[in-house]
Design an enzyme around this catalytic site. Structure first.
Site, PDB file in Angstrom:
ATOM      1  N   ASP A   1      27.861  -1.496   4.510  1.00  0.00           N
ATOM      2  CA  ASP A   1      26.588  -2.218   4.515  1.00  0.00           C
ATOM      3  C   ASP A   1      26.311  -2.725   5.934  1.00  0.00           C
ATOM      4  O   ASP A   1      27.099  -3.487   6.497  1.00  0.00           O
ATOM      5  CB  ASP A   1      26.684  -3.398   3.530  1.00  0.00           C
TER       6      ASP A   1
ATOM      7  N   GLY B   1      15.771   0.412   8.803  1.00  0.00           N
ATOM      8  CA  GLY B   1      14.580   0.601   9.640  1.00  0.00           C
ATOM      9  C   GLY B   1      13.617  -0.567   9.550  1.00  0.00           C
ATOM     10  O   GLY B   1      13.009  -0.975  10.534  1.00  0.00           O
TER      11      GLY B   1
ATOM     12  N   ARG C   1      12.225  11.183 -10.405  1.00  0.00           N
ATOM     13  CA  ARG C   1      12.683  11.469  -9.050  1.00  0.00           C
ATOM     14  C   ARG C   1      13.797  12.517  -9.126  1.00  0.00           C
ATOM     15  O   ARG C   1      14.780  12.332  -9.847  1.00  0.00           O
ATOM     16  CB  ARG C   1      13.229  10.203  -8.407  1.00  0.00           C
TER      17      ARG C   1
ATOM     18  N   ASN D   1      14.351   7.130 -12.264  1.00  0.00           N
ATOM     19  CA  ASN D   1      15.285   7.677 -11.284  1.00  0.00           C
ATOM     20  C   ASN D   1      16.674   7.671 -11.921  1.00  0.00           C
ATOM     21  O   ASN D   1      17.339   6.635 -11.968  1.00  0.00           O
ATOM     22  CB  ASN D   1      15.241   6.793 -10.026  1.00  0.00           C
TER      23      ASN D   1
ATOM     24  N   LEU E   1      15.989   4.902   7.528  1.00  0.00           N
ATOM     25  CA  LEU E   1      17.361   4.443   7.758  1.00  0.00           C
ATOM     26  C   LEU E   1      17.762   3.475   6.649  1.00  0.00           C
ATOM     27  O   LEU E   1      17.313   2.334   6.616  1.00  0.00           O
ATOM     28  CB  LEU E   1      17.444   3.745   9.122  1.00  0.00           C
ATOM     29  N   GLY E   2      18.579   3.961   5.715  1.00  0.00           N
ATOM     30  CA  GLY E   2      19.049   3.113   4.614  1.00  0.00           C
ATOM     31  C   GLY E   2      20.540   3.318   4.441  1.00  0.00           C
ATOM     32  O   GLY E   2      21.247   3.542   5.429  1.00  0.00           O
ATOM     33  N   ASN E   3      21.022   3.270   3.211  1.00  0.00           N
ATOM     34  CA  ASN E   3      22.427   3.629   2.995  1.00  0.00           C
ATOM     35  C   ASN E   3      22.637   5.088   3.352  1.00  0.00           C
ATOM     36  O   ASN E   3      23.635   5.469   3.941  1.00  0.00           O
ATOM     37  CB  ASN E   3      22.822   3.391   1.536  1.00  0.00           C
TER      38      ASN E   3
END
Ligand code: ADP
Length: 399
Positions: free
Chosen positions: A280, A330, A90, A7, A206-208
């Site tokens: 965060d 999440g 990726r 990535n 649901l992340g950054n």
């Protein structure tokens, strides 16, 4: 079969080496601060992490560091790179050209180069990472797995922006959607769990960065991110969907030039902008529990927006069987899951508050009440495994 997943970001090259007979990660790490001072983090599964400064001025040199690391006698895991059957990359944006996971050839590289215009910040490092791997491992198949791919099944009314049609066509402006490998992975797991291949699912990654998708019979019908990963719900430091007229208004009032406005929308808004504390959510969570007003507002915005997406996607699919929560927030934040599903009995959604009281389950768990019409699941995402699996499938097909 061993597959390397890469990535490549603007100043980092993250990697995971998979053993595909067990689907287990053998080693993972990050060649970070490329072009700055270079820092390698590397760990074999079950062993301590190593961290050291190594000069890597370019992505090509980062690939060499990665190879040296994997073959290192002391902390490596393979004797030489021929043990690696293929590399899966990726890719954030495949544009309208790269639709399914694909083996790299000149035409594919030319198509990826066309994406430079749509997503320069991601595509440039992707190209450098791929070219670095081709040079360092000639003969090893390289496969691209696009974040946008899963969303290609959206109908035109979901992906077309109501702007001048010719302008949209000329510049390929449309909703593409992102986090596709994650939405595909968790919706696939949910279909298995439900034992119903035609289930109607809303997947909340649901992340950054966050995106929500409507998935019917395993196909994406709509998703909250758009032309770029800026659209949709409030995120760590991204604004999500706002009235487009706010943009020129802020530029004029705050004297922000075009080239800085992207940075403002991506880095100065979201949880950070609203709360004034952090991007965060862990820090926002602490502040909310201490009674901080603007942190609470940021929290409430996210929960409210998730609720609205669930409602509108239920309408779009004419029903709902399952809601999935995944990614950092999440999987770990019980407040957001609870608040976003509160007062949705009308939709047949009822959470089991005790079961919801969990952080980071290792595998799929059900957190809805037994009498809830809609099942609510937490499913840990695994985007790297999807990339490794697609890579293996493509390599096996071409054998
Ligand atoms: P990225 O989009 O960078 O992959 P992640 O999926 O890692 O992001 O999610 C990062 C978000 O998840 C952050 O807002 C972080 O606060 C939140 N998060 C991660 N772990 C936890 C945890 N254990 N408890 C609460 N929140 C968490």
């Amino acid at each position: 079969m061993k597959i390397l997943v890469v990535n490549a970001g603007s100043s980092s090259l993250k990697y995971q080496l998979f053993d595909m007979t067990t689907h287990e990660v053998i080693a993972k790490g990050n060649c970070d601060r490329i072009g700055v001072d270079g820092e390698l983090t590397h760990a074999l599964t079950g062993k301590d992490k190593i961290k050291k400064k190594i000069n890597m001025p370019t992505h090509a040199q980062a690939v060499n560091v990665l190879i040296d690391t994997l073959t290192n006698k002391e902390y490596g895991c393979i004797s030489d790179m021929s043990e690696i059957s293929a590399v899966g990359h990726r890719i954030v944006h495949g544009g309208p050209w790269l639709i399914d996971s694909v083996l790299v050839d000149d035409k594919v590289l030319a198509d990826l180069e066309k994406c430079l215009d749509l997503a320069p910040l991601h595509t440039k490092p992707h190209l450098l990472g791929i070219k670095g791997c081709i040079n360092a491992m000639p003969g090893t198949p390289q496969v691209l797995v696009m974040d946008t791919a899963f969303h290609q099944t959206m109908p035109p009314e979901a992906y077309t922006y109501p702007i001048d049609y010719d302008v949209a066509q000329r510049h390929n402006i449309r909703r593409y959607g992102f986090h596709g490998t994650s939405h595909r992975y968790v919706s696939g797991k949910a279909l298995e769990y439900l034992g119903n291949p035609n289930a109607k699912i809303v997947t909340c990654h649901l992340g950054n960065g966050s995106s929500i998708s409507a998935v019917k019979s395993g196909k994406c019908m709509d998703t909250s991110m758009g032309f770029t990963p800026l659209e949709g719900v409030i995120m760590g430091s991204r604004c999500g969907a706002i009235d487009p007229a706010v943009v020129p208004f802020v530029m004029e009032k705050e004297n922000i030039p075009v080239e800085e406005m992207g940075n403002w929308m991506n880095k100065k808004c979201g949880f950070l902008g609203v709360s004034g504390i952090s991007s965060d959510l862990r820090e926002i969570e602490d502040a909310v529990h201490a009674g901080h007003e603007r942190a609470t507002l940021a929290y409430n915005i996210l929960a409210y927006q998730i609720k609205k997406y669930i409602g509108s996607y239920t309408a779009a699919m004419n029903g709902l069987d399952c809601i999935v929560f995944t990614a950092g927030i999440g999987e770990n934040n019980m407040d957001i899951r609870r608040m976003s599903l509160e007062n949705m009995e009308y939709f047949g959604i009822k959470l089991d508050l005790e079961k919801n009281n969990v952080r980071g389950p290792k595998d799929t768990i059900e957190i809805s009440a037994p009498d809830s019409k809609v099942k609510v699941l937490i499913i840990p995402t695994n985007e790297e495994l999807v990339i490794a699996s697609d890579t293996m499938a493509i390599v096996n097909k071409t054998k």
